[in-house]
Design a protein around this motif. Structure first.
Motif, short mmCIF file in Angstrom:
data_model
loop_
_atom_site.label_atom_id
_atom_site.label_comp_id
_atom_site.label_asym_id
_atom_site.label_seq_id
_atom_site.Cartn_x
_atom_site.Cartn_y
_atom_site.Cartn_z
N ILE B 108 -10.09 62.63 8.37
CA ILE B 108 -9.02 62.24 9.31
C ILE B 108 -8.44 60.89 8.88
N PHE B 110 -6.08 57.77 10.50
CA PHE B 110 -5.62 57.28 11.81
C PHE B 110 -4.28 56.57 11.70
N ASP B 112 -3.22 53.36 13.05
CA ASP B 112 -3.07 51.93 12.74
C ASP B 112 -4.13 51.56 11.70
N ALA B 115 -6.35 48.31 12.14
CA ALA B 115 -7.50 48.35 13.07
C ALA B 115 -8.55 49.34 12.57
N ALA B 116 -8.08 50.37 11.86
CA ALA B 116 -9.02 51.43 11.47
C ALA B 116 -9.87 51.01 10.28
N LEU B 117 -9.40 50.00 9.53
CA LEU B 117 -10.23 49.55 8.39
C LEU B 117 -11.06 48.36 8.85
N ASN B 118 -12.30 48.30 8.38
CA ASN B 118 -13.17 47.18 8.80
C ASN B 118 -12.72 45.90 8.09
N PRO B 119 -12.30 44.87 8.89
CA PRO B 119 -11.70 43.67 8.27
C PRO B 119 -12.66 42.88 7.40
N VAL B 120 -13.99 43.05 7.61
CA VAL B 120 -14.90 42.14 6.91
C VAL B 120 -15.43 42.74 5.60
N TYR B 121 -14.98 43.98 5.28
CA TYR B 121 -15.46 44.56 4.01
C TYR B 121 -14.28 44.76 3.07
N GLN B 126 -15.26 50.02 1.31
CA GLN B 126 -15.01 51.07 2.31
C GLN B 126 -14.64 52.39 1.66
N LEU B 127 -14.02 52.29 0.47
CA LEU B 127 -13.67 53.55 -0.23
C LEU B 127 -14.94 54.25 -0.70
N HIS B 167 -6.72 42.91 5.19
CA HIS B 167 -5.59 42.08 5.69
C HIS B 167 -4.71 41.61 4.54
N MET B 178 -6.11 54.30 3.59
CA MET B 178 -6.75 55.20 4.57
C MET B 178 -6.80 56.63 3.99
N MET B 181 -9.30 56.94 1.33
CA MET B 181 -10.67 56.95 1.87
C MET B 181 -11.01 58.33 2.40
N HIS C 232 -12.38 50.72 13.75
CA HIS C 232 -12.97 50.90 12.41
C HIS C 232 -14.34 51.56 12.51
N THR C 235 -13.51 55.15 12.51
CA THR C 235 -13.21 55.61 11.14
C THR C 235 -14.52 55.85 10.38
N PRO C 329 -13.76 37.38 6.19
CA PRO C 329 -12.80 37.00 5.13
C PRO C 329 -11.43 36.60 5.68
#
Lengths: 306, 340, 334, 544
Positions: B108, B110, B112, B115-121, B126-127, B167, B178, B181, C232, C235, C329
């Motif tokens: 799936i 999404f 946005d 928001a859907a991707l983890n900002p800290v990785y 993530q891929l 970001h 996305m 991924m 996330h 996801t 980050p």
């Protein structure tokens, strides 16, 4: 951060209704009702101790010392302490300094915190720099350590015997080192809501800085800060007990729960548990009720964490 | 009965890729029960694109999440129907087995991406996350796979970009990440839940063209969920229109545009600019989408329907009727063709 | 990044300077108001003027400005600053160099803090995650309620009750069953012992940590709740990753960011808790040393210790900000 | 992995600092392991020096009692002095004293214990600028004044001390010291057992700073190591020649900063201990514990003083009588410090030579007489509270709260306790405006020490510093005592001075403290020194 902004809009889009909905939401929960009743009860005890015990807490006859609690209907329902003073009288008269100290400290810290937070958040620039330096200096010396330092260094200044006089010294110190949390909180809230569209719109319509600050930014900063108040009151009440243990809190001959707890603790281990349990029970009940109110207030205002 | 999913190539052709059969989803808050999806049925074949169109609150996203079992179960509950992947009912599968399907067979994307991707990785992490934790692919090989995936979705300079954070990507680029991924484990079905809503028009077109190419190249089944009929025109083969948790019309994409059978579809078409019909006054649909907690009686669309006869109000909500040429519509007057 | 650290260190030094000035003014005013600590030296005996002056000189309070209230006594302030600059942190009233006092007291307080921080992290993270995981269920309410109760419990009550009621039976039982030098016997020893610093500090550290973990626990719960609903996480689940993987990588990792900042704030408050814990459990640490010197108006020790404590606090706050930037980050340290 | 660096750095910094080796010198492994018989004791933390010349109050006197031998020691039962290091102490006119020192005694570093070692120590204490706590003990020896500098009132030195040593001290020969006093004083030999009169080795005076931490003594024990604030260890000297040395080998003092050492005693970590007031009842009702308890009345007097130097009700004798008779001393003791004190009815402790109970007629509880006396004194202004000043200590605050309650209960006078760390500073600066706590712990067992040192001033205009009291008859009686040819007549003369006090009634005696010590099953023969209240460590027997 976007989700936070969205929620702020949700909260503020019915400005009038926020407190009404919060109130309705809060009063539906049984634990909040109980907590409110308990805290109101202790506020009444603090306001009118005479209602609960006729004996004078400072009338201590050594010959009736260390009597175990006799239950109501007897001269000393809650028993007497090692120097013969009536425990119930002390509990009733001890409520006022503890609560009065808590309300004064939190009230004063709130006012200072909001003022500084608002100014530094809104104007930034050198105002923010000065406030941040101030914050850092005061944050470096923690609350209790500062209280310990100041109250022991200025131990001989006798501020007299009035209700307010007995707590003025700890109040000044706890406020002096208690405002920083609110400033940080308000500053963050101001920074966050400062560049939201509805504020920019109001500025575009020619609203003055003051109007912007007080009618637009403050209401929603207030929302998150007020949630802190009950928990802060609870914090000061238990801090007072710690100050009393160190001998630098409310000054005898005035009596407070903190003093009863700190002098009662050794006697608890010496076979007279009621000397600690009664004041500790009152303190925990009050603190618990304030924290329950605080938690629910925060949950009501910040739907995300419901 | 724990059926294992060791499908061989052979039976792949027999059962349809994905069938949703009479799906019901309820939301329970306090004593009140709200049905977000009541009786949705559709099938998806490999290599075809099914578009599910409807205003927000029509239950299309809930359907997608029900397939992936992403609904938060204290409030939401799948109260009926089946979701069959290659004849295998996903709802009956125990948690670990269903999880094996997600990502591996169905993925799936999404709306946005930020928001859907983890900002800290990093994007790279993530891929490759699914590859490394599920298929225990060694780190270096996983990194190469990540670079290939970014290449596939036309992200420039992928070897450098996998080290960067979400970001640091633009809106369009994030959406490509996305998609990359989602394709990591070569799923057969890709659900795109409003993939382009958050993007501006030019980027929207690029993303849609990318989805179309990937879908064609990998013969995947693509479910495209959107509220914008315009986006659907070039990519979709079949279009289903949803309103208030129900399927109100289903037809091949040309038929939908040429002969909309349900008044709601007609209204939707009239509210988008059409190249083939110049100078036509754009009309907004009156009223607002119904509150799911109190759906109007009879046909849910009747308060906003130009036709709005008594029967629409009194009779139970019309079922989908077969109008021939693979066209179906849930309206008492569907057969009378050309609704104004 | 490096320029940020340098700027922060300079700002930190400036703050320490401000703290030093603030401390000096306060302690000078205190001496002027409270009278001269030198007099306490003579106890019940009444000293002659010359004897008193000799002791004042010995205490470094010879300067006459200490007799006039309101005089900021900046002379001794610059003197102390220059001494600090040369690395001489002065001596206490009995002439013991501050560095010796610290060499003895600092390790104990830091050991206490290590145990306290570990207690926070374990109890805070554990209970916070459980409360978040079962949000709204009875276990969530009971955890939040007990955390409030412990938070409201004055730390000294727990310590006094533990020391006067539990230590004696526990340690005698442990000595009988495991031998007088066994781990449990030392663990429950009624007060700190120099030979086994770590073992005898565990329980006091635990109790002090317990009282500080309530704000921590609430913060962990709030941070994790925020992440439970985060997109996330949805996801990650859609990629078919296991619950444990999703929780560890996507929930706990993201919610660790605010938790680290909390360490910075609560660390400063733990210093005050240490004063009481060290007092009751007879631990020779910074808190205890500070409390003694404040009682004796031992100015140079008070100023020395609070300065060092502020330097440590500033250091911790800087480290927390660095950790914050490392964990998230999006934060750029310009 | 940049990301992990900062986080692990944060934890690492905390961890390394925490486990840095405990750089304080690690004491030998006192407790476990070795077979040496070790006594474990508690030590109050106000011990800041082990220099005899500078130790006047607190637990360091107890430590130095086993590290040094004085010319004279006091009998454990009667408190009477007897010669120990001194071979003989003779005087014909109480003015010139000849002290002969036993031969062949040495310090722990081998130096001889001779007349020069005593002269050296006394000169060091007497020299003003050294600011030694025991400096004032030598004011009776000729040449003392020349060793003190003069200072003007705001404290800067105007005159530097002329002499470096006492002219009254003469080393006749290595074992003989001749002391000439400024005026005859019969009790001089009694003083010589006090800590301030211990000898000092040359090496100690050479490096005073080191000697403060590791004293060089001539007693049975040698200080091994002092980790100040935590632990002090001492072990027995093999080459100790004199008789009084106990049967155990090591002493391990553990320092307590205010927190009670009672739980440690209960757990068996200490051999001697005393319960805090709260635990008193439980300790006494415990059959096992109460069987290992020793109590003894000591000479530690607590009394109430008044600011006679200020106008106010204080200087009327009837008011002071009223206050005294309004206090039920026994009941206060039983409630606050049960078994740890006995009511005082005299200004000199009964177990001190020259002391006799009952010299004070108004020290018994008599509320009616108290009310009458108050009325006679003109009553107490309505609404005004009586301030009671005291030091900062939980037990004494509880004690004086009970005293205050008695005054309110029996005389209707409201009171207010004012505890303060700077009690001594305020008292000598005469800042008090109300009654205040006083305590006197005698330096040597002679009634003179309770009288002259506390009340004499020789300054008719403003009287002695703490109370502003002056009575010519009292000063004359003290002078007569000093001039008395022998100690017994001196004692009777001093007793007459106490009678003058009884008549003037300037202060109100409250109680003499009992020293109560519980001991573990590892020790026996626990004796308490009558006037210091400390356990006689030299008589203590280790029974393992």
């Amino acid at each position: 951060m976007t989700s936070a902004a969205v929620d702020l809009e949700v909260v503020t889009d019915q400005p009038g209704g926020t407190w009404a909905t919060v109130g309705r939401h809060m009063l539906r929960r049984p634990d909040v009702i109980l907590a409110t009743l308990v805290s109101l009860f202790f506020i009444v005890v603090a306001a009118f101790p005479g209602l609960f015990s006729r004996t004078d807490p400072q009338h201590c006859d050594i010959s009736v010392a260390k009597i175990k609690p006799q239950g109501f209907g007897h001269p000393h329902p809650f028993g007497t302490d090692p120097s013969g003073c009536d425990v119930l009288a002390q509990l009733a008269h001890g409520a006022r300094p503890s609560l009065l100290l808590a309300f004064t400290v939190v009230g004063a810290s709130l006012i200072i915190g909001i003022a500084l937070g608002l100014l530094s958040g809104f104007y930034l620039g050198w105002v923010d720099a000065v406030v941040s330096r101030l914050l850092e200096v005061f944050l470096v010396i923690p609350l209790l350590l500062a209280a310990l330092l100041l109250l022991s260094l200025f131990r001989n200044i006798d501020a007299g015997d009035g209700d307010f006089a007995t707590i003025v010294q700890p109040a000044i110190v706890l406020t002096g080192f208690g405002w920083m949390g609110y400033t940080r909180y308000v500053r963050a809230a101001v920074l966050e809501s400062k560049n939201l569209d509805y504020v920019r719109a109001a500025r575009a319509l020619g609203a003055s800085d003051l109007r912007l600050m007080f009618s637009h930014i403050l209401p929603n900063a207030i929302a998150s800060v007020t949630a802190l108040v009950p928990t802060a009151i609870a914090g000061v009440i238990s801090a007072e007990a710690v100050l009393a243990f160190l001998g630098i809190g409310v000054r005898p001959p005035a009596i407070s729960w903190g003093i009863m707890i700190s002098s009662g603790a050794p006697w608890f281990t010496g076979g007279y548990p009621y000397l600690l349990l009664f004041p500790l029970g009152c303190l925990l009940a009050t603190v618990l009720s304030f924290v329950v109110i605080g938690d629910n207030l925060r949950d009501a205002l910040d739907p995300k964490l419901k | 009965m724990t059926e294992t999913l060791t499908d061989t190539r052979a039976d792949r052709a027999v059962a349809p890729l994905l069938e949703v059969d009479d799906l019901h989803v309820e939301f329970r808050s306090g004593r009140e029960v709200v049905s977000a999806v009541n009786g949705v049925t559709f099938t998806l074949e490999a290599g075809r694109t099914l578009a599910i169109v409807g205003e927000s609150g029509s239950g299309k996203s809930v359907t997608a999440q029900a397939i992936m079992r992403l609904l938060q179960t204290p409030p939401a509950r799948i109260s009926g129907g089946e979701i069959r992947f290659r004849g295998q009912d996903l709802l009956a599968l125990p948690e670990p087995e269903h999880r094996a399907v997600c990502g591996e067979h169905i993925a799936i994307v999404f709306q946005d991406a930020l928001a859907a991707l983890n900002p800290v990785y990093t994007v790279g992490f993530q891929l490759t996350e699914a590859l490394r934790s599920r298929r225990h692919v060694p780190r270096s090989e996983a990194r190469n796979r990540a670079v290939d995936l970014l290449d596939l979705v036309q992200v420039p300079n992928p070897r450098q970009r996998i080290k960067e954070y979400p970001h640091q990507f633009s809106g369009g680029m994030r959406q490509r990440v996305m998609i990359a991924m989602a394709l990591a484990l070569e799923p057969e079905v890709l659900i795109a839940d409003e993939p382009t809503t958050a993007l501006d028009v030019t980027v929207q077109a690029q993303i849609m063209r990318l989805l179309g190419e990937i879908q064609a190249e990998r013969e995947m089944g693509l479910i495209l969920i959107t509220h914008d009929l315009g986006v659907v025109a070039e990519v979709a083969d079949q279009v289903n229109v949803m309103y208030a948790g129900r399927m109100v019309e289903a037809a091949p994409v040309e038929e939908i545009f040429a002969r909309p059978a349900h008044p709601y579809t007609g209204a939707l078409l009239r509210s988008i600019p059409r190249l083939d019909q110049k100078g036509q006054q754009l009309e907004a649909i009156g009223g607002r989408p119904p509150e799911l907690s109190h759906i109007p009686s009879g046909c849910p669309f009747h308060p906003r329907c130009p036709r709005d006869e008594d029967v629409c109000r009194t009779d139970p909500p019309p079922q989908l009727r077969d109008l021939g040429d693979d066209r179906y519509a849930a309206c008492h007057f569907a057969e009378e063709s050309q609704i104004p | 990044m490096v320029s940020y650290v340098i700027r922060r260190v300079l700002l930190g030094l400036f703050t320490v300077l401000l703290v030093l000035l603030l401390l000096h003014l306060l302690t000078t005013l205190a001496i002027q108001l409270n009278g001269n600590p030198a007099l306490a030296f003579f106890g019940d005996h009444v000293p002659t003027a010359s004897q008193l002056h000799a002791v004042e000189v010995r205490y470094g309070l010879g300067d006459s400005c200490y007799q006039q209230p309101g005089n900021p006594c900046l002379g001794p302030f610059w003197h102390r600053l220059s001494e600090y600059a040369h690395g001489d942190f002065g001596t206490d009233l009995e002439g013991r160099p501050l560095t010796d006092l610290l060499a003895q007291a600092l390790p104990n307080t830091l050991r206490l803090f290590v145990i306290v921080t570990i207690t926070w992290l374990i109890i805070g993270m554990l209970l916070g995650s459980v409360a978040a995981r079962f949000r709204g269920r009875p276990i969530d309410h009971s955890i939040r309620l007990t955390s409030v109760l412990i938070d409201a419990f004055p730390v000294f009550v727990m310590l006094v009750v533990y020391r006067f009621i539990f230590t004696v039976p526990l340690t005698t039982w442990a000595r009988r069953t495991f031998g007088s030098d066994s781990i449990p016997a030392l663990l429950f020893k009624p007060s700190y012992s120099e030979e086994h610093p770590w073992l005898t500090l565990i329980i006091p550290g635990l109790l002090l940590g317990l009282t500080g973990c309530a704000p921590f626990l609430r913060l962990v719960r709030a941070a994790q709740l925020e992440n439970y609903n985060a997109e996330h996480v949805r996801t990650a689940r859609s990629k078919g990753l296991s619950n444990a993987h999703v929780t560890a990588y996507h929930i706990v990792r993201n919610s660790s960011v605010p938790v680290v900042t909390a360490v910075g704030f609560v660390f400063a408050d733990a210093l005050s808790g240490a004063v009481i814990t060290e007092g009751v459990m007879n631990i020779r640490g910074m808190g205890n040393l500070l409390w003694q010197s404040v009682q004796k108006s031992d100015v140079s020790v008070v100023v020395g210790i609070v300065t060092i404590l502020s330097v440590v606090t500033i250091g911790v706050m800087l480290l927390v900000d660095l950790a914050y930037a490392a964990l998230d980050p999006r934060i750029r340290l310009d | 992995m940049k990301r992990g660096l900062a986080v692990s750095a944060a934890l690492a910094m905390l961890a390394t600092a925490a486990c840095s080796s405990n750089s304080g010198s690690t004491s030998e492994d006192g407790g476990s392991g070795d077979t040496a018989k070790t006594i474990h004791l508690a030590l109050g933390q106000d011990v800041d020096t082990l220099l005899p010349m500078d130790s006047s109050v607190g637990d360091n006197i107890g430590v130095l009692d086993v590290v040094f031998d004085g010319l004279v020691r006091y009998d454990a039962k009667t408190g009477k002095p007897y010669n120990y290091v001194a071979q003989s102490i003779q005087t014909k006119d109480n003015l010139v004293w000849t002290i002969k020192i036993k031969d062949g005694l040495t310090f722990s570093n081998g130096e001889p214990v001779d007349a020069a070692s005593f002269a050296r120590s006394w000169n060091y204490s007497a020299y003003g600028p050294n600011a030694m706590a025991n400096n004032y003990y030598f004011k009776r020896i000729k040449g003392y004044d020349a060793m003190q500098g003069e200072t003007d009132d705001d404290g800067n030195v105007t005159v530097k001390p002329k002499a470096k040593s006492l002219s009254g001290l003469k080393v006749i020969d290595p074992q003989t010291l001749q002391v000439t006093l400024t005026a005859p004083f019969a009790g001089f030999s009694i003083m010589l057992g006090y800590t301030g009169f211990y000898p000092a080795a040359k090496a100690c005076i050479a490096d005073i700073k080191a000697c403060t931490k590791k004293p060089i003594g001539n007693g049975p024990f040698v200080i091994d190591n002092w980790n100040q604030g935590t632990e002090l260890t001492a072990s027995k000297r093999k080459d100790y020649k004199l008789s009084e040395t106990p049967n155990y080998d090591k002493i391990d003092w553990k320092e307590y900063a205010g927190s009670s050492s009672w739980p440690d005693f209960q757990a068996g970590d200490l051999d001697l201990g005393a319960p805090p007031p709260e635990q008193w009842q439980q300790a006494n009702s415990d059959p096992d514990l109460s069987s290992r308890k020793v109590t003894k009345e000591t000479a530690d007097l607590t009394y109430l003083g008044f600011p006679l130097y200020k106008k106010g009700p204080w200087d009327s004798i009837d008011f002071r009588k009223a206050i005294s008779m309004a206090i039920d001393r026994q009941k206060v003791i039983n409630a606050v410090i049960p078994g740890q004190s006995v009511p005082a009815t005299s200004w000199v402790a009964p177990n001190i030579p020259g002391g006799k109970a009952g010299t004070c007629q108004w020290c018994t509880f008599n509320p009616t007489a108290a009310k009458a006396a108050l009325a006679k004194a003109g009553g107490w202004p309505a609404g005004q509270t009586l301030n009671i000043y005291l030091g900062k200590d939980d037990t004494s605050e509880a004690y004086f709260k009970a005293i205050g309650d008695q005054i309110t209960l029996n005389l209707g006078i409201k009171y207010k306790l004012i505890p303060s760390e700077d009690f001594f500073a305020e008292r000598s600066a005469r800042k008090f405006d109300g009654a205040f706590r006083n305590n006197w712990f005698p330096d040597y067992p002679l009634n003179e020490n309770f009288l002259a040192e506390v009340y004499a001033s020789g300054d008719p205009k403003n009287g002695n510093t703490n109370f502003g009291y002056y009575d010519a008859a009292f000063e004359k009686a003290i002078k007569a005592g000093d001039d008395a040819p022998d100690i017994d007549t001196a004692i009777t003369k001093y007793a007459q001075a106490e009678q003058v006090l009884a008549k003037d009634f300037p202060t109100i005696p409250l109680d003499y403290s009992n020293s109560v010590t519980f001991y573990s099953d590892r020790v026996d023969n626990v004796a308490i020194n009558p006037f210091s209240g400390a356990t006689e460590l030299r008589l203590l027997k280790y029974v393992g």
